[in-house]
Every structure is written in C-alpha cells, then in structure tokens.
Design an enzyme around this catalytic site. Structure first.
Site, mmCIF file in Angstrom:
data_model
loop_
_atom_site.group_PDB
_atom_site.id
_atom_site.type_symbol
_atom_site.label_atom_id
_atom_site.label_comp_id
_atom_site.label_asym_id
_atom_site.label_seq_id
_atom_site.Cartn_x
_atom_site.Cartn_y
_atom_site.Cartn_z
ATOM 1 N N LYS A 107 50.680 53.839 9.354
ATOM 2 C CA LYS A 107 50.813 55.200 9.354
ATOM 3 C C LYS A 107 49.654 55.660 10.470
ATOM 4 C CE LYS A 107 53.535 58.650 8.341
ATOM 5 N NZ LYS A 107 55.156 58.727 7.958
HETATM 6 P P1 NAD Z 1 58.237 69.020 10.726
HETATM 7 O O1 NAD Z 1 56.731 69.304 11.394
HETATM 8 O O2 NAD Z 1 59.235 68.953 11.609
HETATM 9 O O3 NAD Z 1 58.750 70.039 9.620
HETATM 10 C C1 NAD Z 1 57.754 70.425 8.307
HETATM 11 C C2 NAD Z 1 58.115 71.987 8.022
HETATM 12 O O4 NAD Z 1 57.746 72.301 6.826
HETATM 13 C C3 NAD Z 1 57.725 72.978 9.451
HETATM 14 O O5 NAD Z 1 58.877 73.854 9.403
HETATM 15 C C4 NAD Z 1 56.342 73.635 8.603
HETATM 16 O O6 NAD Z 1 56.619 74.945 9.129
HETATM 17 C C5 NAD Z 1 57.190 73.619 7.251
HETATM 18 N N1 NAD Z 1 55.952 73.712 6.087
HETATM 19 C C6 NAD Z 1 54.884 73.298 6.268
HETATM 20 N N2 NAD Z 1 54.267 73.717 5.140
HETATM 21 C C7 NAD Z 1 54.901 74.267 4.253
HETATM 22 C C8 NAD Z 1 54.796 75.137 3.268
HETATM 23 N N3 NAD Z 1 53.590 75.030 2.575
HETATM 24 N N4 NAD Z 1 55.864 75.472 2.484
HETATM 25 C C9 NAD Z 1 56.998 75.409 3.170
HETATM 26 N N5 NAD Z 1 57.149 74.869 4.241
HETATM 27 C C10 NAD Z 1 56.055 74.250 5.084
HETATM 28 O O7 NAD Z 1 58.211 67.781 9.685
HETATM 29 P P2 NAD Z 1 59.041 66.493 9.319
HETATM 30 O O8 NAD Z 1 59.380 65.733 10.403
HETATM 31 O O9 NAD Z 1 60.312 67.262 8.930
HETATM 32 O O10 NAD Z 1 58.580 66.089 8.081
HETATM 33 C C11 NAD Z 1 58.556 66.640 6.831
HETATM 34 C C12 NAD Z 1 58.130 65.566 5.788
HETATM 35 O O11 NAD Z 1 59.229 64.440 5.664
HETATM 36 C C13 NAD Z 1 56.933 64.985 5.978
HETATM 37 O O12 NAD Z 1 56.527 64.765 4.589
HETATM 38 C C14 NAD Z 1 57.166 63.788 6.631
HETATM 39 O O13 NAD Z 1 56.239 62.604 6.313
HETATM 40 C C15 NAD Z 1 58.506 63.243 6.004
HETATM 41 N N6 NAD Z 1 59.344 62.406 6.851
HETATM 42 C C16 NAD Z 1 59.493 62.666 7.892
HETATM 43 C C17 NAD Z 1 60.414 61.875 8.844
HETATM 44 C C18 NAD Z 1 60.771 62.148 10.191
HETATM 45 O O14 NAD Z 1 61.823 61.340 10.612
HETATM 46 N N7 NAD Z 1 60.409 63.090 10.747
HETATM 47 C C19 NAD Z 1 60.800 60.653 8.252
HETATM 48 C C20 NAD Z 1 60.386 60.438 7.012
HETATM 49 C C21 NAD Z 1 59.954 61.331 6.187
#
Ligand code: NAD
Length: 476
Positions: A107
């Site tokens: 990561k």
């Molecule tokens: P992202 O940045 O696209 O979205 C995160 C969203 O959460 C944003 O819209 C943000 O405004 C919102 N947010 C932040 N803090 C918040 C809070 N306190 N309350 C409510 N909403 C809040 O990120 P993502 O890629 O969607 O990732 C989200 C999670 O999924 C992370 O834990 C990441 O590690 C995990 N993840 C992502 C992927 C991927 O392919 N992008 C894959 C596996 C896991």
C-alpha cells in the site's frame, strides 16, 4: 475518530489475524513471519509550488512478498501515516490470497488533502512522488504495482504510468507498472466501477444462501432491502447505484463529509451524486432530511449498513448502538477489532472488507494481465463466437421452416445470444466468478470448521492458510 482505548489500525488488523492464527497450527515462527510488515519506505520530497518549496511525506509499504509483484493502492489523505499504510498493506496480502489474485500485499500513501491543490499542482506532486518510488523499484510491473485508493483516481494512475514510461523508455511492459489507468492509457473497461460492482456481486452471493441470510435475521433477496451507505465516492457511489438500480434495494440514507441525508422512500443515487458534485456536500438535497452529524447515520435502523468511506468509523464508542443486522465493509477496516467483538456478541453478520471490497484488486489483476499480453480481452474470439452462434440460430430457423414447425426465436433472445462477449462483459463475468468462488471458500470454513463463528474469521483462515502454503513451497 477511534476511541483512545482502542489499538491503532495496524494492531487492529493484527488482532483479527491472531484470531485465525490461534485456530491454525502454523509451524513455529511462520505465524510471526506472515503477520509482520516486510518493509515501509518513507520519502520526504520537495516540490516548488506557489512560489515556495512545499515538502510532502509519502509511504510505500510492502507487507508480504510471498508472491510478486506486490499490489496495493495509493491513497491521498491527511490521515496517511506509517501505521495506516502498514495496516492497509497487510489487508492487501490477505485480500489477494482470499480471491486468489497472485500478488503479495502492499500500500502507498501521500499525506496531503487533494482538495487543497489545483490539478496541475497535483500532477507535479504525483510525478515527483512516482519518481521517488520508481527509482527504488517500488513501482515496477514485475515487483510493485499500485492502483487508486481514497483521494486518487484514473487521473493520478495515468500520470504515474507516464512517469514510469519516461524513465524506462524501452520497457515493453511499462504500462503494467500501475493499474486503474484510463482506457486510453492502457486501462481496462470496468475498472472504475469494479469495487462497487464487487460489493454488488458479494451481496448477491450472500443472498443466494438462505441459511446465511437467516443468521442475520433477514429473509428474501436484496430487493426491497433498506440500505444505509457511508461515503459516496468511487466505491460507495457504484455500490449504491448498482444495488438500487439493478437489484431493487432502497437507499434510505447516505452520509458524506458535511452530514447525512435520509429518506424512507429511497434516495436517487445519481441525483445525490450530481448534487454532491455541484454543491460539495449532501446538504439541501431536495426531498430528504439532513443532519450535520454524519456519523450518527451509522446507528439508524436499516437492513444493510455499508460503510464505504474510511477506517475505524465503527468503534468501541458506537458499536453497541449499531442497529443494522447485516454490515458489509466496502471500505478497508471500517470496524475496529474491539467493535468487531461487540457486534459479534450482538449477533450481527459482517461481510468482511478483505472479501467485500476485493473487486478492485481483482479487476486490477485483469488489467495487469491485459497490459502484459498487449491485447484487449475478447479481441481475437468475439466475432468468431458470434459467427458460431449465428450458424446455430440459422440452422434452427431452417429446421423449423423445413418441418413446418413454426418456431420463432424471441427477438431479444436472438440479439443477446448472437452478441459475443466484449471486454466489459468478460471483466464482469471474471469478477462475478471470483466473488462467488471466494464466498464459497469462506462459507465452507464458516459452516464446517469447529470454532469459526463468523465470516471474518473464516476469511482470515482461508487466506492465512494460502499465504502459509506459499511460504512453505518456497522452503521457508
Ligand atoms: P473516494 O475518495 O473515492 O471516496 C471516499 C468518499 O467518502 C468521498 O466521497 C468522501 O467525501 C467520503 N467521506 C470521507 N470522510 C467521510 C466521513 N467521515 N463520512 C462520510 N463520508 C466521508 O475513495 P474510495 O476509492 O471510494 O475508497 C473508499 C474506501 O474503500 C477506502 O477505505 C478504500 O481503501 C476502500 N477501497 C477502495 C478501492 C478502490 O478501488 N477505489 C478498492 C478497495 C477498497
């Protein structure tokens, strides 16, 4: 976010690992070898921006190299630190093993708030960070392959791929140095939606097993289920969209940074997303009630709770107040080890992160394979498949006419049958197969092994066994 008396994120992942290790008879020392993070590289670099030199801190952590390349996203957030990247790298090891994607876990992260920088500034920062990692082979198609995570997207991946190609001008596999790229830079169809799509496939598979659904005190299918979702970013948006538009679930609450909105009638995900893009928050979304305390929404009544924003949001402070009987961890580590125990005692069913959000890395794997084979999936066989199907349809029609049977094939059947699978269909089918297969392997352990009370423990048992087998095969 997390209560003081709770361990940090990495320790929380270790505690979950320890539960599985306690049930496995690993050879002395092997348990420790699997648990520990192999290495974490910290870099501090300067970029000239807005008339001064800004110093940024970035990390790339490699948890396990039992298989290479190692794989894991790069996150841009102010929360990024060594503890966080190491926890996320460990989760990547277990996740890849669970869904049988042949990678070790890694990561990366950069400690910054991307909303504070202009696009051209983010490009400069990303290229410099990438350069620091590339020159140490911490980005490399054979050794270490990043992907998007919170705060990063296709755009950053394209910059990283280009930076790598500028340094390694004769590397024919340069594009495979990073996944989650845009299509025109060597990406694959279906990668942007992949994690949310995987969440949908995970829930569909769960609901195919009435026994498992009953353990959560629920019945029936996904249709009509009331869902609350935290975070409408890449993962949350796609999961909410597919579950409501394709499977008939009702999204009764969405929380974002500025607060939470709720509507018993169900929220239109596309409209909420458009509002969020326009206004920067969910406040004032028409037809819904708004509350500034976004975390409270997690405690509201619903059938399925999907935290899809960040880690540690369900902790010892609020775990006892969670009402949803079924929780699907779309984010990484949204439930702390302490909260996990409380929720288990309350009889909640948790579909764990290492399974639920594995869609992203699965499709990243397909993208990497596509880059290394230098050809789009389906390109060779699609038209040939269509021609074969057409032969059969024509023959059926001829037989029907010759024998005066009067058979006619329904036009939509004909259209769907005649269409050969393109890249998107193949990616979705490969993802569906992966999610179904991984659920089966967890389920066998959940139902069949003494002392396995929950899906998370089952998931860790499956993956730790596989990692251990790789180490043994290497002679360690
Ligand atoms: P992202 O940045 O696209 O979205 C995160 C969203 O959460 C944003 O819209 C943000 O405004 C919102 N947010 C932040 N803090 C918040 C809070 N306190 N309350 C409510 N909403 C809040 O990120 P993502 O890629 O969607 O990732 C989200 C999670 O999924 C992370 O834990 C990441 O590690 C995990 N993840 C992502 C992927 C991927 O392919 N992008 C894959 C596996 C896991």
């Amino acid at each position: 976010m997390t209560a003081q008396r709770e361990p940090g994120f990495r320790q929380s992942v270790d505690l979950m690992f320890n539960r599985a290790a306690a049930l496995l008879k690993l050879s002395p020392g092997l348990e420790e070898k699997i648990r520990v993070c192999n290495s974490t590289y910290t870099v501090r670099f300067g970029v000239r921006l807005r008339g001064r030199i800004e110093t940024f801190t970035g990390y790339r952590s490699v948890h396990s190299e039992h298989l290479e390349p190692v794989k894991g996203g790069i996150r841009y957030a102010l929360s990024v630190d060594q503890d966080e990247v190491e926890a996320l790298a460990a989760l990547m090891t277990y996740k890849c093993a669970l869904v049988e994607v042949p990678y070790g876990g890694a990561k990366g992260g950069l400690c910054l708030d991307p909303r504070q920088w202009e696009e051209h500034e983010l490009e400069q920062i990303t290229r410099r960070f990438a350069f620091e990692l590339i020159k140490r082979d911490l980005i490399n198609p054979a050794q270490n392959v990043p992907a998007p995570d919170m705060g990063t997207s296709e755009r950053e991946m394209a910059w990283i791929a280009d930076q790598y190609a500028r340094i390694h001008t004769t590397d024919i596999n340069a594009r495979a140095c990073v996944t989650g790229k845009p299509l025109n830079s060597g990406g694959i169809q279906g990668r942007v939606e992949a994690t949310g799509r995987g969440v949908q496939f995970a829930l569909r598979e769960f609901f195919r097993h009435p026994d498992d659904v009953a353990r959560a005190g629920l019945g029936g299918g996904i249709e009509g289920k009331r869902i609350i979702i935290q975070g409408l970013g890449n993962v949350g948006y796609h999961a909410a969209k597919f579950l409501s538009e394709e499977d008939g679930a009702r999204i009764v609450g969405i929380s974002e940074r500025d607060g939470a909105i709720a509507s018993e009638a169900g929220l239109n995900v596309e409209e909420v997303k458009a509002h969020l893009a326009r206004k920067g928050g969910v406040k004032d979304f028409p037809g819904a009630t708004f509350r500034p305390d976004s975390a409270r929404l997690l405690e509201e009544d619903c059938d399925i709770l999907i935290p899809a924003a960040m880690e540690g949001v369900i902790n010892l402070d609020n775990a006892a107040r969670i009402r949803a009987p079924l929780i699907l961890e779309a984010a990484n580590g949204p439930i702390t080890a302490g909260a996990d125990e409380v929720l288990r005692q309350m009889g909640k069913v948790i579909i764990p992160d290492l399974y639920a959000n594995a869609g992203g890395v699965t499709v990243s794997y397909f993208e990497w394979v596509k880059n290394l084979s230098h050809i789009r999936f389906g390109r060779i066989q699609r038209r040939q498949e269509e021609a074969q199907h057409e032969l059969l349809v024509r023959e059926l029609e001829r037989l029907s006419a010759d024998k005066g049977l009067g058979w006619t094939l329904a036009p939509d059947f004909k259209e769907r049958y005649l269409r050969g699978a393109g890249e998107l269909e193949l990616v979705r089918s490969g993802l569906d197969d992966t999610m179904r297969g991984a659920y089966q392997s967890m389920r066998e352990v959940w139902h069949g092994r003494e002392g396995v009370t929950d899906l998370r423990l089952a998931a860790y048992i499956v993956s730790v066994q596989r990692v251990a087998a790789s180490y043994r095969a290497k002679g360690l």
